[in-house]
Design an enzyme around this catalytic site. Structure first.
Site, PDB file in Angstrom:
ATOM      1  N   GLY A  65     -42.006  56.862  18.306  1.00  0.00           N
ATOM      2  CA  GLY A  65     -42.791  55.801  17.678  1.00  0.00           C
ATOM      3  C   GLY A  65     -42.172  55.109  16.495  1.00  0.00           C
TER       4      GLY A  65
ATOM      5  N   ARG B 218     -43.423  41.022  26.145  1.00  0.00           N
ATOM      6  CA  ARG B 218     -43.910  41.447  24.834  1.00  0.00           C
ATOM      7  C   ARG B 218     -44.489  40.302  23.992  1.00  0.00           C
ATOM      8  NH1 ARG B 218     -41.328  43.314  21.104  1.00  0.00           N
ATOM      9  NH2 ARG B 218     -42.820  44.889  20.447  1.00  0.00           N
TER      10      ARG B 218
ATOM     11  N   TYR C  15     -38.742  48.034  26.355  1.00  0.00           N
ATOM     12  CA  TYR C  15     -39.920  47.396  26.950  1.00  0.00           C
ATOM     13  C   TYR C  15     -39.625  45.952  27.363  1.00  0.00           C
ATOM     14  CZ  TYR C  15     -41.769  51.508  24.705  1.00  0.00           C
ATOM     15  OH  TYR C  15     -41.956  52.811  24.303  1.00  0.00           O
TER      16      TYR C  15
ATOM     17  N   TYR D 173     -48.262  41.176  23.305  1.00  0.00           N
ATOM     18  CA  TYR D 173     -48.506  41.724  21.971  1.00  0.00           C
ATOM     19  C   TYR D 173     -48.375  40.693  20.849  1.00  0.00           C
ATOM     20  CZ  TYR D 173     -47.410  46.184  24.352  1.00  0.00           C
ATOM     21  OH  TYR D 173     -47.375  47.254  25.193  1.00  0.00           O
TER      22      TYR D 173
ATOM     23  N   CYS E  50     -46.009  29.597  35.445  1.00  0.00           N
ATOM     24  CA  CYS E  50     -47.186  28.731  35.426  1.00  0.00           C
ATOM     25  C   CYS E  50     -48.331  29.407  34.663  1.00  0.00           C
ATOM     26  CB  CYS E  50     -47.603  28.418  36.863  1.00  0.00           C
ATOM     27  SG  CYS E  50     -48.830  27.106  36.968  1.00  0.00           S
TER      28      CYS E  50
ATOM     29  N   GLU F 189     -39.088  62.455  20.393  1.00  0.00           N
ATOM     30  CA  GLU F 189     -39.128  61.657  21.617  1.00  0.00           C
ATOM     31  C   GLU F 189     -38.941  60.171  21.297  1.00  0.00           C
ATOM     32  OE1 GLU F 189     -42.934  62.697  23.316  1.00  0.00           O
ATOM     33  OE2 GLU F 189     -42.643  64.764  22.633  1.00  0.00           O
ATOM     34  N   PRO F 190     -37.825  59.800  20.670  1.00  0.00           N
ATOM     35  CA  PRO F 190     -37.630  58.383  20.332  1.00  0.00           C
ATOM     36  C   PRO F 190     -37.291  57.554  21.565  1.00  0.00           C
ATOM     37  CG  PRO F 190     -35.680  59.648  19.761  1.00  0.00           C
ATOM     38  CD  PRO F 190     -36.703  60.640  20.248  1.00  0.00           C
ATOM     39  N   GLY F 191     -37.760  56.334  21.580  1.00  0.00           N
ATOM     40  CA  GLY F 191     -37.429  55.417  22.661  1.00  0.00           C
ATOM     41  C   GLY F 191     -36.963  54.087  22.115  1.00  0.00           C
ATOM     42  N   ARG F 192     -37.912  53.313  21.580  1.00  0.00           N
ATOM     43  CA  ARG F 192     -37.618  51.984  21.055  1.00  0.00           C
ATOM     44  C   ARG F 192     -36.493  51.998  20.021  1.00  0.00           C
ATOM     45  NH1 ARG F 192     -41.529  47.891  20.381  1.00  0.00           N
ATOM     46  NH2 ARG F 192     -43.133  49.508  20.657  1.00  0.00           N
TER      47      ARG F 192
END
Length: 416
Positions: free
Chosen positions: A242, A315, A374, A319, A345, A276-279
């Site tokens: 996170g 994204r 993402y 978001y 469209c 658990e890093p991702g971004r």
């Protein structure tokens, strides 16, 4: 111009790890995703090196980017993996990640997925419901295995992020509140098909302060002590992922600073820390290359229409996320406030709105920055648009690691 520190400018053109982005666009076509191997490796090593004083395991959250080439880069530097589906487990195995050190998260693991992971002998499952515990125990018995388990705790902590990516509040679907979790631990401890190994919480994504993580860690350690008092010993504590990155004017802590804070707090616990890093590993290591099709002036707006769209990078539409957008070839001219929009469209098809940007012309290349997380993994075939190619760059050169879909690919598996 506000651009990533990893970019280099040479003769008015942007290079990445010494590779000319214009040449990459010519080879792969646009739009396309480009990933920088060095940036990804450096992000991983920042965590690993700053945790060297304590037992630890880094499980890359592959939902952020599950490209096989990216997974192979991380496997080669020693990462394990956090998966959230059977498909992700399959990819991890094919990429050579050590699945016996993998953990399986997800609020809704299906029976087939649980069985596949039991057979793969992953490290442990993050349990999110009492019913899941019963199903896992039955499957483990049928497979003649003992499955490792952890319980995902919902610590009711507001991480101050977008509500769609906040996962640690009681109103969220994830995890179990402490009283529920204690009951699940007690039941799991009595089941011979299961081995209680850990405790976990993941409170959200794009978090730009260390304090919410530390608050969550304190609550996990409190629960760990309560379990110890009942004779239930743990080996692992997972703080989830996170950590945020800088998309615009955010000022998140670096992976190293965050890891230092965790290492200090975990020093005397006797537990192995799991992250658990991702971004924060892959986000800064990816860009979306897109080409300007038209520049359209209406009485109220100026639109820069590009060949990349919301189906390629959702994204901003989903978001309202900000991504820096910079011309690949810098030219003279006045800047202007524009909307950068795609061909899909939908009025919601935009990459930026009311953005002050340098002068661009049809045919110019734009780099949509910090798109390694993402991006492709959330892309779709909306409007029957083929999915994009992916390119991996390093100091030795670049190579296309996923080809662009064809129209025939769009209808593969369908019948009239």
């Amino acid at each position: 111009m506000n651009m990533p520190k990893s970019f280099e400018i040479q003769d008015g053109r942007i290079l990445w790890s010494g590779q000319d982005l214009t040449q990459i666009a010519e080879a792969a076509g646009t739009p396309c995703y480009v990933y920088n191997q060095s940036v990804i490796e450096e992000s991983y090593r920042a965590y690993d090196e700053h945790l060297s004083s304590i037992p630890h395991l880094i499980c890359y959250a592959m939902k952020a980017n599950s490209s096989m080439a990216v997974l192979k880069v991380l496997a080669d530097v020693g990462s394990s993996v956090d998966v959230v589906s059977g498909g992700e487990l399959f990819r991890a195995q094919k990429a050579g990640l050590p699945v016996k050190k993998a953990i399986f998260s997800s609020v809704g693991k299906g029976e087939d997925e649980l069985r596949e992971a039991v057979r793969a002998e992953i490290l442990f499952f993050n349990i999110e419901a009492a019913e899941e515990l019963d199903l896992l125990a039955r499957i483990a018995e049928e497979e003649g295995k003992v499955a490792g388990v952890s319980v995902r705790i919902n610590p009711d902590i507001d991480p101050g992020t977008h509500p769609y990516i906040s996962t640690g509040l009681e109103m969220n679907k994830f995890g179990l509140v402490p009283d529920q979790a204690l009951d699940v631990y007690r039941r799991a401890f009595r089941m011979p098909q299961l081995k209680v190994l850990g405790i976990q919480a993941h409170i959200g994504s794009q978090i730009c302060s260390i304090q919410p993580f530390m608050d969550s860690l304190d609550r996990l350690l409190f629960l760990r002590d309560k379990l110890e008092s009942e004779g239930i010993s743990l080996q692992y504590l997972s703080v989830g992922g996170g950590l945020g990155i800088q998309y615009n004017d955010e000022n998140p802590p670096s992976p190293g600073d965050y890891a230092d804070a965790l290492a200090k707090r975990m020093q005397d616990t006797g537990l192995t820390l799991i992250m658990e890093p991702g971004r924060s590993i892959v986000g800064p290591g990816g860009i979306l290359l897109t080409r300007v099709l038209y520049c359209k002036q209406t009485p109220r707006k100026r639109f820069v229409i590009v060949d990349g769209a919301m189906n390629d990078l959702v994204r901003p539409s989903l978001y309202k996320s900000y991504h820096r957008i910079v011309p690949v070839v810098l030219r003279e001219g006045q800047s202007a406030k524009v909307d950068v929009v795609g061909p899909v469209c939908e009025t919601g098809d935009f990459l930026a709105q009311d953005r002050e940007m340098p002068s661009v012309q049809p045919g110019d290349l734009l780099a949509v920055c910090d798109a390694g997380a993402y991006g492709y993994t959330m892309s779709s075939n909306y409007n029957s648009r083929p999915k994009l190619p992916e390119v991996l760059v390093n100091k030795k050169g670049f190579r296309i690691v996923r080809t662009r879909q064809t129209y025939e690919d769009l209808i593969a598996g369908e019948s009239l």
